[in-house]
Design a protein around this motif. Structure first.
Motif, PDB file in Angstrom:
ATOM      1  N   VAL A   1     -15.903  -7.090  -7.227  1.00 51.02           N
ATOM      2  CA  VAL A   1     -15.954  -8.285  -6.387  1.00 51.02           C
ATOM      3  C   VAL A   1     -17.210  -9.051  -6.774  1.00 51.02           C
ATOM      4  N   GLY A   2     -17.271 -10.321  -6.407  1.00 55.13           N
ATOM      5  CA  GLY A   2     -18.473 -11.081  -6.726  1.00 55.13           C
ATOM      6  C   GLY A   2     -18.216 -12.564  -6.707  1.00 55.13           C
TER       7      GLY A   2
ATOM      8  N   VAL B   1     -13.510  -3.959   5.181  1.00 53.12           N
ATOM      9  CA  VAL B   1     -13.700  -2.979   4.108  1.00 53.12           C
ATOM     10  C   VAL B   1     -15.041  -2.261   4.239  1.00 53.12           C
ATOM     11  N   SER B   2     -15.610  -2.287   5.448  1.00 53.60           N
ATOM     12  CA  SER B   2     -16.967  -1.759   5.621  1.00 53.60           C
ATOM     13  C   SER B   2     -17.064  -0.257   5.342  1.00 53.60           C
ATOM     14  N   SER B   3     -15.926   0.458   5.416  1.00 51.09           N
ATOM     15  CA  SER B   3     -16.011   1.906   5.201  1.00 51.09           C
ATOM     16  C   SER B   3     -15.973   2.284   3.716  1.00 51.09           C
ATOM     17  N   ILE B   4     -15.679   1.309   2.850  1.00 50.91           N
ATOM     18  CA  ILE B   4     -15.600   1.632   1.412  1.00 50.91           C
ATOM     19  C   ILE B   4     -17.002   1.581   0.795  1.00 50.91           C
ATOM     20  N   PRO B   5     -17.370   2.642   0.050  1.00 55.50           N
ATOM     21  CA  PRO B   5     -18.705   2.634  -0.574  1.00 55.50           C
ATOM     22  C   PRO B   5     -18.875   1.435  -1.511  1.00 55.50           C
ATOM     23  N   ARG B   6     -20.106   0.968  -1.619  1.00 51.25           N
ATOM     24  CA  ARG B   6     -20.377  -0.187  -2.484  1.00 51.25           C
ATOM     25  C   ARG B   6     -21.459   0.130  -3.497  1.00 51.25           C
ATOM     26  N   LEU B   7     -21.302  -0.481  -4.643  1.00 46.25           N
ATOM     27  CA  LEU B   7     -22.334  -0.376  -5.667  1.00 46.25           C
ATOM     28  C   LEU B   7     -22.716  -1.802  -6.046  1.00 46.25           C
TER      29      LEU B   7
ATOM     30  N   LEU C   1     -13.968   2.385  -4.320  1.00 51.22           N
ATOM     31  CA  LEU C   1     -15.338   1.881  -4.489  1.00 51.22           C
ATOM     32  C   LEU C   1     -15.302   0.373  -4.750  1.00 51.22           C
ATOM     33  N   LEU C   2     -16.242  -0.349  -4.149  1.00 44.74           N
ATOM     34  CA  LEU C   2     -16.378  -1.779  -4.443  1.00 44.74           C
ATOM     35  C   LEU C   2     -17.627  -1.980  -5.291  1.00 44.74           C
ATOM     36  N   VAL C   3     -17.450  -2.630  -6.425  1.00 42.43           N
ATOM     37  CA  VAL C   3     -18.606  -2.951  -7.252  1.00 42.43           C
ATOM     38  C   VAL C   3     -18.889  -4.441  -7.084  1.00 42.43           C
ATOM     39  N   HIS C   4     -20.004  -4.744  -6.474  1.00 41.26           N
ATOM     40  CA  HIS C   4     -20.367  -6.144  -6.245  1.00 41.26           C
ATOM     41  C   HIS C   4     -21.226  -6.632  -7.428  1.00 41.26           C
ATOM     42  N   VAL C   5     -20.622  -7.468  -8.261  1.00 41.45           N
ATOM     43  CA  VAL C   5     -21.325  -7.988  -9.445  1.00 41.45           C
ATOM     44  C   VAL C   5     -22.074  -9.267  -9.073  1.00 41.45           C
ATOM     45  N   VAL C   6     -23.371  -9.290  -9.364  1.00 40.80           N
ATOM     46  CA  VAL C   6     -24.220 -10.431  -9.014  1.00 40.80           C
ATOM     47  C   VAL C   6     -24.790 -11.042 -10.289  1.00 40.80           C
TER      48      VAL C   6
ATOM     49  N   ASP D   1     -25.656  -3.810 -22.543  1.00 44.84           N
ATOM     50  CA  ASP D   1     -26.816  -3.043 -22.067  1.00 44.84           C
ATOM     51  C   ASP D   1     -26.580  -2.481 -20.669  1.00 44.84           C
ATOM     52  N   GLY D   2     -26.891  -1.215 -20.501  1.00 44.19           N
ATOM     53  CA  GLY D   2     -26.832  -0.607 -19.163  1.00 44.19           C
ATOM     54  C   GLY D   2     -25.451  -0.138 -18.750  1.00 44.19           C
ATOM     55  N   LEU D   3     -24.463  -0.227 -19.670  1.00 40.95           N
ATOM     56  CA  LEU D   3     -23.116   0.129 -19.254  1.00 40.95           C
ATOM     57  C   LEU D   3     -22.929   1.626 -19.002  1.00 40.95           C
ATOM     58  N   SER D   4     -23.661   2.469 -19.769  1.00 41.83           N
ATOM     59  CA  SER D   4     -23.450   3.892 -19.492  1.00 41.83           C
ATOM     60  C   SER D   4     -24.139   4.277 -18.178  1.00 41.83           C
ATOM     61  N   GLU D   5     -25.267   3.622 -17.865  1.00 42.67           N
ATOM     62  CA  GLU D   5     -25.892   3.845 -16.545  1.00 42.67           C
ATOM     63  C   GLU D   5     -24.944   3.389 -15.445  1.00 42.67           C
ATOM     64  N   PHE D   6     -24.253   2.281 -15.722  1.00 47.61           N
ATOM     65  CA  PHE D   6     -23.296   1.769 -14.747  1.00 47.61           C
ATOM     66  C   PHE D   6     -22.203   2.815 -14.477  1.00 47.61           C
ATOM     67  N   CYS D   7     -21.659   3.385 -15.578  1.00 50.70           N
ATOM     68  CA  CYS D   7     -20.588   4.378 -15.418  1.00 50.70           C
ATOM     69  C   CYS D   7     -21.089   5.603 -14.668  1.00 50.70           C
TER      70      CYS D   7
END
Ligand code: GDP
Length: 358
Positions: free
Chosen positions: A190-191, A294-300, A266-271, A333-339
């Motif tokens: 999301v974002g 969707v407040s109960s779904i974990p967010r990253l 999981l929701l990934v909020h891209v900023v 850059d940072g994609l494996s940290e993301f995973c």
């Protein structure tokens, strides 16, 4: 007007310019006026109307776009004053146009057509009252009758579209249920629009999803399978980009699409952390999410476009302090940290699911 609390007038106008650009228009200028309340007849005051009229002639302007929704009367009055072939429209109509140009699936086209018709319905008066005026009042009453006929036709079309949408949605739901029966976690991106969601999806999955520096490049949810280094997999879904002042008709139209979000693990909020309005964009996204239950779904939270910031080192430190992942979807850059972060979050939510199963 008042509903730009978070976004300043300039920022909202420059976003409107970007929207116009996305719609294929060339912007020649912009202006604003502070009023205690909008003029009921022309939205802006008469002095401002004359000023814009002169600019229209001087610059050979074809379209005038207002940043707030205009009533049928205001649209008609402004077109009358500006004269000729000048088209007057508002932010909502512009966004609807863009959505129309970009709808890639049958369902998205149906949703946009429906939203467009619902937007037109209360604004139908225009054409027929024009006719009445041209005839010097001879067809008085005719116009009104015609408006009623047109409204009925439009309402019928709306009914047909709604039925068709329902059947398309039923189909999609069956497909989704099949997909959900496979025990692979679903991660939703999301974002704010243009944050880099499609780019991230492409980088992670090698999918060729349209990624452009335009607002609303993504309209339809696209799902791809991503394999992590540890061999585990998850499904990554790209959703429609959010934007401030998203027309209510559109939020309603896309609700079904957005509801898919509520079924993810999981929701990934891209900023876009390089954007000067990043914080306001985060708030705009949070606002839509809070309406979706969707407040109960974990967010990253993921800060993207770190490469574009003036002080990447500082951003990295701030991100680490706040438990935020920072990446450059473009360079990878940072994609494996993301995973890894996705994996950690999913582990948490999986424990939660297991706890529910007896
Ligand atoms: P979406 O609307 O969120 O799906 O955004 P897109 O993925 O279409 O990206 C919008 C624009 O930002 C495109 O021009 C991308 O190339 C660009 N972009 C995405 N990620 C990055 C990044 O990490 N760094 C830079 N410099 N540009 C990026």
């Amino acid at each position: 007007k008042g509903d730009v609390q978070d976004f300043g007038i300039q920022e909202s106008l420059s976003e409107l310019e970007q929207l116009a650009d996305t719609a294929g228009l060339r912007v020649v200028g912009s202006t604003y006026q502070k009023l205690a309340s909008p003029n009921p007849k022309t939205y802006i005051g008469s002095g401002k109307v004359s000023e814009i009229k002169s600019a229209i002639h001087a610059l050979d302007v074809e379209t005038v776009i207002f940043d707030d929704e205009l009533s049928a009367g205001q649209l008609r009055n402004l077109e009358k004053v500006f004269g000729g072939d000048v088209r007057v429209c508002d932010r909502t109509a512009l966004i609807l146009d863009i959505f129309n140009q970009r709808a890639a699936t049958h369902e998205a086209s149906l949703q946009v057509s429906l939203a467009q018709m619902e937007y037109q319905l209360p604004r139908l008066t225009k054409m027929w009252t024009h006719l009445e005026r041209q005839s010097g009042g001879k067809v008085k009453g005719m116009g009104e009758k015609q408006i009623e006929v047109d409204k009925r036709i439009l309402r019928n079309q709306i009914g047909v579209l709604k039925k068709e949408l329902e059947s398309v949605r039923k189909h999609r739901k069956q497909y989704r249920n099949r997909r959900l029966s496979v025990p692979v976690p679903v991660v939703s991106l999301v974002g704010y629009t243009n944050a880099g969601k499609s780019t991230l999806l492409n980088q992670l999955s090698g999918a060729d999803v349209l990624a452009e520096d335009k607002l609303f490049a993504t309209l339809d949810p696209t799902t791809r399978r991503v394999q992590m280094e540890n061999g585990k997999e998850f499904l990554l879904t790209d959703t429609v980009g959010f934007i401030q002042k998203l027309p209510t008709t559109l939020v309603a139209a896309f609700r079904a699409t957005l509801e898919e979000i509520s079924e993810s693990s999981l929701l990934v909020h891209v900023v876009d952390i390089s954007h000067p309005m990043a914080e306001q964009q985060i708030n705009a996204v949070d606002k839509v999410l809070s309406e979706l239950d969707v407040s109960s779904i974990p967010r990253l939270i993921v800060w993207n476009k770190v490469d574009k910031t003036s002080d990447p080192q500082k951003i990295r430190l701030q991100a680490e302090e706040r438990d935020v992942v920072y990446i450059s979807a473009l360079s990878g850059d940072g994609l494996s940290e993301f995973c890894n972060a996705v994996n950690d979050k999913l582990k948490d939510s999986m424990v939660w699911v297991e706890a529910l199963v007896p």
